[in-house]
Motif scaffolding. Structure first.
Motif, mmCIF file in Angstrom:
data_model
loop_
_atom_site.group_PDB
_atom_site.id
_atom_site.type_symbol
_atom_site.label_atom_id
_atom_site.label_comp_id
_atom_site.label_asym_id
_atom_site.label_seq_id
_atom_site.Cartn_x
_atom_site.Cartn_y
_atom_site.Cartn_z
ATOM 1 N N ALA A 1 9.580 -0.972 -7.994
ATOM 2 C CA ALA A 1 9.198 -2.338 -8.352
ATOM 3 C C ALA A 1 7.942 -2.775 -7.607
ATOM 4 O O ALA A 1 7.116 -3.525 -8.145
ATOM 5 N N LEU A 2 7.785 -2.309 -6.377
ATOM 6 C CA LEU A 2 6.616 -2.666 -5.580
ATOM 7 C C LEU A 2 5.475 -1.707 -5.917
ATOM 8 O O LEU A 2 5.605 -0.493 -5.761
ATOM 9 N N LEU A 3 4.382 -2.265 -6.344
ATOM 10 C CA LEU A 3 3.229 -1.480 -6.763
ATOM 11 C C LEU A 3 2.083 -1.652 -5.773
ATOM 12 O O LEU A 3 1.989 -2.689 -5.100
ATOM 13 N N PRO A 4 1.218 -0.663 -5.680
ATOM 14 C CA PRO A 4 0.073 -0.769 -4.762
ATOM 15 C C PRO A 4 -0.783 -1.995 -5.058
ATOM 16 O O PRO A 4 -0.996 -2.379 -6.201
ATOM 17 N N ASP A 5 -1.236 -2.642 -3.958
ATOM 18 C CA ASP A 5 -2.100 -3.826 -3.999
ATOM 19 C C ASP A 5 -1.386 -5.075 -4.509
ATOM 20 O O ASP A 5 -2.040 -6.080 -4.817
ATOM 21 N N MET A 6 -0.075 -5.049 -4.588
ATOM 22 C CA MET A 6 0.684 -6.238 -4.985
ATOM 23 C C MET A 6 0.752 -7.215 -3.805
ATOM 24 O O MET A 6 0.961 -6.817 -2.664
ATOM 25 N N TYR A 7 0.591 -8.519 -4.088
ATOM 26 C CA TYR A 7 0.670 -9.540 -3.044
ATOM 27 C C TYR A 7 2.129 -9.798 -2.657
ATOM 28 O O TYR A 7 3.007 -9.901 -3.524
ATOM 29 N N VAL A 8 2.363 -9.908 -1.338
ATOM 30 C CA VAL A 8 3.708 -10.190 -0.832
ATOM 31 C C VAL A 8 3.601 -11.201 0.314
ATOM 32 O O VAL A 8 2.528 -11.399 0.889
ATOM 33 N N GLN B 1 0.844 -1.184 0.000
ATOM 34 C CA GLN B 1 0.000 0.000 0.000
ATOM 35 C C GLN B 1 0.886 1.243 0.000
ATOM 36 O O GLN B 1 2.056 1.186 0.402
ATOM 37 N N LEU B 2 0.320 2.351 -0.445
ATOM 38 C CA LEU B 2 1.056 3.607 -0.484
ATOM 39 C C LEU B 2 1.219 4.184 0.919
ATOM 40 O O LEU B 2 0.362 3.974 1.793
ATOM 41 N N ASP B 3 2.300 4.905 1.095
ATOM 42 C CA ASP B 3 2.517 5.630 2.330
ATOM 43 C C ASP B 3 1.559 6.820 2.354
ATOM 44 O O ASP B 3 1.609 7.705 1.491
ATOM 45 N N GLU B 4 0.680 6.826 3.335
ATOM 46 C CA GLU B 4 -0.330 7.888 3.392
ATOM 47 C C GLU B 4 0.286 9.280 3.505
ATOM 48 O O GLU B 4 -0.329 10.275 3.105
ATOM 49 N N ARG B 5 1.485 9.358 4.052
ATOM 50 C CA ARG B 5 2.144 10.658 4.229
ATOM 51 C C ARG B 5 2.786 11.160 2.942
ATOM 52 O O ARG B 5 3.279 12.289 2.901
ATOM 53 N N ARG B 6 2.813 10.335 1.899
ATOM 54 C CA ARG B 6 3.501 10.702 0.662
ATOM 55 C C ARG B 6 2.523 10.805 -0.510
ATOM 56 O O ARG B 6 2.913 10.601 -1.650
ATOM 57 N N VAL B 7 1.278 11.124 -0.234
ATOM 58 C CA VAL B 7 0.266 11.300 -1.268
ATOM 59 C C VAL B 7 -0.203 12.753 -1.236
ATOM 60 O O VAL B 7 -0.529 13.295 -0.175
ATOM 61 N N SER B 8 -0.230 13.398 -2.401
ATOM 62 C CA SER B 8 -0.681 14.798 -2.522
ATOM 63 C C SER B 8 -1.858 14.885 -3.469
ATOM 64 O O SER B 8 -1.892 14.194 -4.501
ATOM 65 N N VAL B 9 -2.803 15.771 -3.132
ATOM 66 C CA VAL B 9 -3.988 15.987 -3.948
ATOM 67 C C VAL B 9 -4.009 17.457 -4.368
ATOM 68 O O VAL B 9 -3.792 18.353 -3.543
#
Length: 473
Positions: free
Chosen positions: A362-369, A168-176
């Motif tokens: 390389a790691l994308l949102p919602d990718m299984y790990v 998942q994305l880091d919530e602190r690193r998302v801008s709108v």
């Protein structure tokens, strides 16, 4: 014929007694009717006498059967199981307490006996009984069963907790990017969803009457001959532009050129990937409408679900190895940042957040790990091999090697398991030797369950020759 046989016996030196004579019609001679020197008979004392036909009958002294045949003497060196060769005198001076079952079953007899398979019961001498709760095996049995012992040592127990999850994305690193006043999109840069942008890169041109009015007011204030040189008078006008979310570089350009722009150039607030683009040339944007969403993916989260039973081994700061199913063989290293304070009532799992560096995206949102959490404690603890434990489900025990073929069953309290070793919290001391192999063979051979029962009750096992010493396996 009788005279000839008598002459033959006399010619042989009278080695056989005349009482040994049998009629020529009796063809059933004992297999043990041998010539034994008198000196040898005086040196060896029979343990008992058995029936000459092999029937399960014995006698403590010389005796004849119903056909007049002598019972055959049985000596100590004729036993089926012996710990080591002993002189004949040693066997005669040691007292036989009882005879035990040769297969290790809890059955004893005060007199010599055979089991249903025809095997002789084994004599137990005074001093050989294990009245202290220990189990004694002969060196031959120890060698045949492959018994091995290892001292208890302090070592680091490495326990790995496995848990699945998603990126998942880091919530602190998302801008709108959204307008705070009614605006019109004049032009949009060549930026689409998925495009990587840099901080300050132009995204679109916006016309807003509210922004234009605030910009004109601010310029009139700072260019006024009366109050232009007083900073406090222009502070309110400038704050109005800031409240309308006008980029700082646009305000700085206005202060430098003293010109109010007709349209405002909006730029990217951070470096990242465009996740969402809703801006279209000529569109009207109402306050709050999201025109762009940009995320920095250089640092992402792995949200994994840890089973409730493993929650006690999880702590913030532990190292984690994350493997993405899209990149087999590649490992992403991170640390636990947060253990969420809630248990999922349906899956009985706890969510754990792991921060991962993602410089190449390389790691994308919602990718299984899949995450491997290393829960090893830096402090070493007493540990034994997992093969040393006899686990009945409700009780765990080990065999402590006391030397000279003696093994003491001892109940232990265990802790964490990992890497082939188990933490021992109670029951053993540093340096004590425990059996690491053939533990179940010793259990079967020596009736360990009976010894454990006696040890738990705090009373020595009964050595009464007429009773069983343990429970049947």
């Amino acid at each position: 014929m009788k005279t000839l046989r008598l002459l033959t016996i006399l010619a042989l030196g009278g080695g056989l007694a005349l009482g040994a004579y049998r009629s020529s019609n009796d063809s059933r001679w004992s297999a043990h009717a041998e010539v034994t020197p008198a000196a040898a008979r005086t040196e060896r004392t029979p343990l008992y006498y058995r029936d000459p036909s092999g029937a399960p009958l014995w006698s403590a002294g010389p005796k004849k059967d119903d056909r007049g045949r002598d019972y055959l003497p049985v000596y100590d060196d004729e036993q089926a199981i012996a710990v080591a060769p002993k002189p004949a005198q040693a066997a005669s001076t040691r007292k036989i307490l009882y005879y035990r079952n040769p297969m290790g079953l809890p059955d004893t007899s005060p007199v010599p006996k055979k089991d249903p398979m025809g095997m002789n019961y084994v004599p137990v001498y005074e001093g050989d009984e294990a009245d202290d709760g220990t189990v004694k095996l002969s060196p031959g049995k120890i060698q045949r069963t492959g018994v091995k012992s290892e001292p208890v040592e302090r070592r680091t127990i490495r326990v790995t907790v496995k848990a699945p999850g998603t990126i998942q994305l880091d919530e602190r690193r998302v801008s709108v990017i959204a307008m705070r006043a009614e605006s019109f999109v004049q032009k949009v840069a060549d930026v689409t969803t998925g495009t990587r942008v840099k901080a300050g890169q132009p995204l679109m041109e916006i016309y807003s009457s509210a922004v234009a009015s605030a910009a004109a007011e601010y310029l009139a204030t700072i260019t006024s001959k009366t109050v232009g040189g007083v900073e406090v008078y222009g502070r309110g006008s400038r704050q109005r532009l800031v409240n309308l979310d006008v980029p700082e570089q646009v305000i700085a350009e206005m202060e430098r050129t003293r010109v109010a722009p007709v349209t405002i150039h909006w730029s990217a607030p951070r470096e990242g990937i465009v996740l969402e683009r809703n801006a279209i040339e000529g569109m009207r944007a109402n306050p709050g409408d999201v025109l762009f969403r940009i995320a920095d993916t250089s640092l992402v989260w792995a949200l994994v679900d840890v089973a409730e039973r493993d929650l006690g081994n999880i702590a913030v700061g532990q190292s984690v190895a994350v493997r993405a199913r899209s990149f087999p063989g590649r490992v992403f290293s991170g640390k636990i940042a947060i253990v969420y304070p809630q248990v999922n009532r349906d899956t009985r799992t706890v969510r754990v957040r792991i921060e991962l560096a993602n410089p190449d995206a390389a790691l994308l949102p919602d990718m299984y790990v899949d995450a491997d959490i290393d829960t090893a404690d830096a402090a070493p603890v007493l540990a034994i091999q997992d093969s040393s434990v006899l686990d009945t489900g409700t009780r765990q025990a080990v065999l402590v090697d006391k030397g000279e073929g003696r093994f003491e069953p001892r109940e232990v309290k265990l802790g964490r398991r990992g890497g082939g070793y188990i933490e021992v919290r109670e029951g053993l001391a540093d340096g004590e030797a425990v059996v690491t192999s053939a533990t179940f063979l010793i259990d079967a051979e020596s009736n360990l369950k009976a010894a454990l029962k006696g040890f738990a009750e705090g009373a020595p096992q009964a050595s009464d020759a007429g009773h069983a010493t343990g429970e049947h396996k």
